[in-house]
Motif scaffolding. Sequence first.
Motif, PDB file in Angstrom:
ATOM      1  N   LYS A 127       0.653  -1.132  -0.053  1.00 42.20           N
ATOM      2  CA  LYS A 127       0.229   0.037  -0.016  1.00 42.20           C
ATOM      3  C   LYS A 127       0.705   1.460  -0.015  1.00 42.20           C
ATOM      4  N   GLY A 128       0.897   1.971  -0.750  1.00 42.44           N
ATOM      5  CA  GLY A 128       1.656   3.473  -0.718  1.00 42.44           C
ATOM      6  C   GLY A 128       0.884   5.097  -1.861  1.00 42.44           C
ATOM      7  N   ASP A 129       1.556   5.418  -1.835  1.00 42.82           N
ATOM      8  CA  ASP A 129       0.562   6.604  -2.494  1.00 42.82           C
ATOM      9  C   ASP A 129       1.549   6.558  -4.304  1.00 42.82           C
ATOM     10  N   VAL A 130       1.036   6.339  -5.368  1.00 45.19           N
ATOM     11  CA  VAL A 130       1.777   6.408  -6.590  1.00 45.19           C
ATOM     12  C   VAL A 130       2.311   7.669  -6.948  1.00 45.19           C
ATOM     13  N   ILE A 131       3.775   7.668  -6.639  1.00 44.35           N
ATOM     14  CA  ILE A 131       4.291   8.903  -7.053  1.00 44.35           C
ATOM     15  C   ILE A 131       5.429   8.921  -9.007  1.00 44.35           C
ATOM     16  N   ASP A 132       4.873   7.356  -9.800  1.00 49.28           N
ATOM     17  CA  ASP A 132       5.531   7.666 -11.020  1.00 49.28           C
ATOM     18  C   ASP A 132       5.467   6.239 -11.229  1.00 49.28           C
ATOM     19  N   VAL A 133       5.168   6.389 -13.000  1.00 49.34           N
ATOM     20  CA  VAL A 133       4.655   5.367 -13.528  1.00 49.34           C
ATOM     21  C   VAL A 133       5.197   5.183 -15.033  1.00 49.34           C
ATOM     22  N   ASP A 134       6.298   4.407 -14.816  1.00 51.64           N
ATOM     23  CA  ASP A 134       6.420   4.796 -16.580  1.00 51.64           C
ATOM     24  C   ASP A 134       6.324   3.047 -17.672  1.00 51.64           C
ATOM     25  N   SER A 135       7.350   3.442 -18.263  1.00 51.05           N
ATOM     26  CA  SER A 135       6.432   1.797 -19.313  1.00 51.05           C
ATOM     27  C   SER A 135       6.462   0.580 -18.281  1.00 51.05           C
ATOM     28  N   ILE A 136       7.714   0.470 -17.342  1.00 50.95           N
ATOM     29  CA  ILE A 136       7.890  -1.216 -16.792  1.00 50.95           C
ATOM     30  C   ILE A 136       7.839  -1.330 -15.359  1.00 50.95           C
ATOM     31  N   TYR A 137       7.850   0.329 -14.879  1.00 54.31           N
ATOM     32  CA  TYR A 137       7.632  -0.101 -13.442  1.00 54.31           C
ATOM     33  C   TYR A 137       7.048   1.313 -12.524  1.00 54.31           C
ATOM     34  N   THR A 138       6.056   0.906 -11.589  1.00 50.78           N
ATOM     35  CA  THR A 138       5.430   1.835 -10.783  1.00 50.78           C
ATOM     36  C   THR A 138       6.006   2.266  -9.313  1.00 50.78           C
ATOM     37  N   THR A 139       6.359   3.558  -9.090  1.00 52.94           N
ATOM     38  CA  THR A 139       6.537   4.073  -7.869  1.00 52.94           C
ATOM     39  C   THR A 139       5.949   4.639  -7.325  1.00 52.94           C
ATOM     40  N   MET A 140       5.911   3.650  -5.883  1.00 49.53           N
ATOM     41  CA  MET A 140       5.114   4.246  -4.610  1.00 49.53           C
ATOM     42  C   MET A 140       6.108   4.849  -3.589  1.00 49.53           C
ATOM     43  N   MET A 141       5.364   5.474  -3.070  1.00 44.95           N
ATOM     44  CA  MET A 141       5.416   5.880  -1.389  1.00 44.95           C
ATOM     45  C   MET A 141       5.114   5.167  -0.362  1.00 44.95           C
ATOM     46  N   GLU A 142       5.675   4.188   0.244  1.00 36.33           N
ATOM     47  CA  GLU A 142       4.923   2.940   0.677  1.00 36.33           C
ATOM     48  C   GLU A 142       4.268   3.350   2.468  1.00 36.33           C
ATOM     49  N   ILE A 143       3.091   2.946   2.551  1.00 35.97           N
ATOM     50  CA  ILE A 143       2.092   3.232   4.165  1.00 35.97           C
ATOM     51  C   ILE A 143       2.222   1.428   4.564  1.00 35.97           C
ATOM     52  N   GLY A 144       2.394   2.311   5.859  1.00 39.37           N
ATOM     53  CA  GLY A 144       2.046   1.034   6.996  1.00 39.37           C
ATOM     54  C   GLY A 144       3.423  -0.002   7.061  1.00 39.37           C
ATOM     55  N   GLN A 145       3.145  -0.771   7.313  1.00 48.67           N
ATOM     56  CA  GLN A 145       3.871  -1.956   7.449  1.00 48.67           C
ATOM     57  C   GLN A 145       4.327  -1.738   9.202  1.00 48.67           C
ATOM     58  N   TRP A 146       5.474  -1.758   9.733  1.00 46.75           N
ATOM     59  CA  TRP A 146       6.225  -1.340  10.789  1.00 46.75           C
ATOM     60  C   TRP A 146       5.846   0.281  11.695  1.00 46.75           C
ATOM     61  N   VAL A 147       4.925   0.554  10.708  1.00 43.22           N
ATOM     62  CA  VAL A 147       4.339   2.373  11.104  1.00 43.22           C
ATOM     63  C   VAL A 147       2.571   2.107  11.057  1.00 43.22           C
ATOM     64  N   GLU A 148       1.591   2.315  12.299  1.00 47.07           N
ATOM     65  CA  GLU A 148       0.640   1.899  12.332  1.00 47.07           C
ATOM     66  C   GLU A 148       0.514   3.522  11.223  1.00 47.07           C
ATOM     67  N   SER A 149      -1.535   3.177  11.136  1.00 44.18           N
ATOM     68  CA  SER A 149      -2.035   3.683  10.341  1.00 44.18           C
ATOM     69  C   SER A 149      -1.618   3.962   8.913  1.00 44.18           C
ATOM     70  N   ASP A 150      -2.209   5.546   8.443  1.00 42.71           N
ATOM     71  CA  ASP A 150      -1.943   6.026   7.017  1.00 42.71           C
ATOM     72  C   ASP A 150      -0.024   6.970   7.042  1.00 42.71           C
ATOM     73  N   ASN A 151       0.314   5.569   7.376  1.00 37.57           N
ATOM     74  CA  ASN A 151       1.924   6.973   7.878  1.00 37.57           C
ATOM     75  C   ASN A 151       2.905   6.079   6.896  1.00 37.57           C
ATOM     76  N   TYR A 152       3.583   7.316   6.124  1.00 37.12           N
ATOM     77  CA  TYR A 152       4.426   6.538   5.358  1.00 37.12           C
ATOM     78  C   TYR A 152       5.817   6.017   6.139  1.00 37.12           C
ATOM     79  N   SER A 153       6.099   4.746   5.034  1.00 35.87           N
ATOM     80  CA  SER A 153       7.298   4.031   6.148  1.00 35.87           C
ATOM     81  C   SER A 153       8.538   5.051   5.507  1.00 35.87           C
ATOM     82  N   GLY A 154       8.295   5.628   4.528  1.00 32.52           N
ATOM     83  CA  GLY A 154       9.925   6.018   3.773  1.00 32.52           C
ATOM     84  C   GLY A 154      10.844   4.719   3.132  1.00 32.52           C
ATOM     85  N   ARG A 155       9.841   4.092   2.311  1.00 33.39           N
ATOM     86  CA  ARG A 155      10.619   3.475   1.612  1.00 33.39           C
ATOM     87  C   ARG A 155       9.697   3.827   0.264  1.00 33.39           C
TER      88      ARG A 155
END
Length: 307
Positions: A127-155
């Motif tokens: 889960k995360g916010d889409v920050i880029d979509v190119d011809s091969i990859y979708t790049t996301m700023m990750e949300i959650g994992q070890w961080v509670e609620s809908d906060n960025y994990s930094g990855r």
Amino acid sequence: MTSIEYIKEWLNANPFSWNVIRFIAILIVILLAIQLIRRYLKKRISNTSIRYKSQKGIEILGYVLLIFLAITYFSGSIKDFTIIIGLFTAGLAFTLQELILSIAGSIYIFLVKVYKPGDRIEINGIKGDVIDVDSIYTTMMEIGQWVESDNYSGRIVKLSNAFVFKGPIYNYSQDFPFIWDQFNLPIRYGSDMELAKTIVLKIASETLSEYTKASKFQWEAVVNKYYIEDAEVGPTLAIRLTDNWVEFNLRYIVDYKKRRLTRHLLHDNIRKAFETTNGKVVLASTTIELIKIPEQKVQSEEAKKTQ
């Protein structure tokens, strides 16, 4: 024989190899041109959205041009074009399957508008916010994992576009940038339940009024666009009796990026309001009630000896 004559003789004897070398040279020139145009657009266009779309458009046009040149270039040198297509397809099927799926996925994302930069999505368990979509990859700023609620994990996560064909895609912001959230409030038995309901609904209505108004119009558009039943966008309260307390379940609509902040405001305002009731409304906590303590007979050592 000079080196130049030797090169000419080799080129005459290997026309196909010479065509491959020339095509690679053309390929490098086109790729360099794409990068130069992208850098030029990056410097000249100040609007972020227009700059991003322009760069992506140049990139897609460049790839289409390369494919077209490859087909026309080699089909003129080799008569049996069907053999080339067959070999090319077979090679892609075994060695470039993931790459082809990724490119096809990028085209599918662009045409169908599955998601776009700025959307919040969940795909392949990420889960995360889409920050880029190119011809091969979708790049996301990750949300959650070890961080509670809908906060960025930094990855920052790069995910193959092929995953749009392999599983569900959850979009938090497309068409309807609101989500429903809920939480439970335990109210102690003996409290003024009507007063508690009034307080909770009043605070919820005041805190969420902005989201309720903004979501009504957009929800009507969703209902008209899709085969979906109408739903209540205002805050609602449901009550359930348990062994320990009366459980208030508050359900409400909120901006998908402000779920944590809104929950904090609701909890804090409800707590303050309950504290002003002078004990009429009290939050409950887990309690243990002892019904009966079993009787214990204790005898001393001397008493045991005299028996």
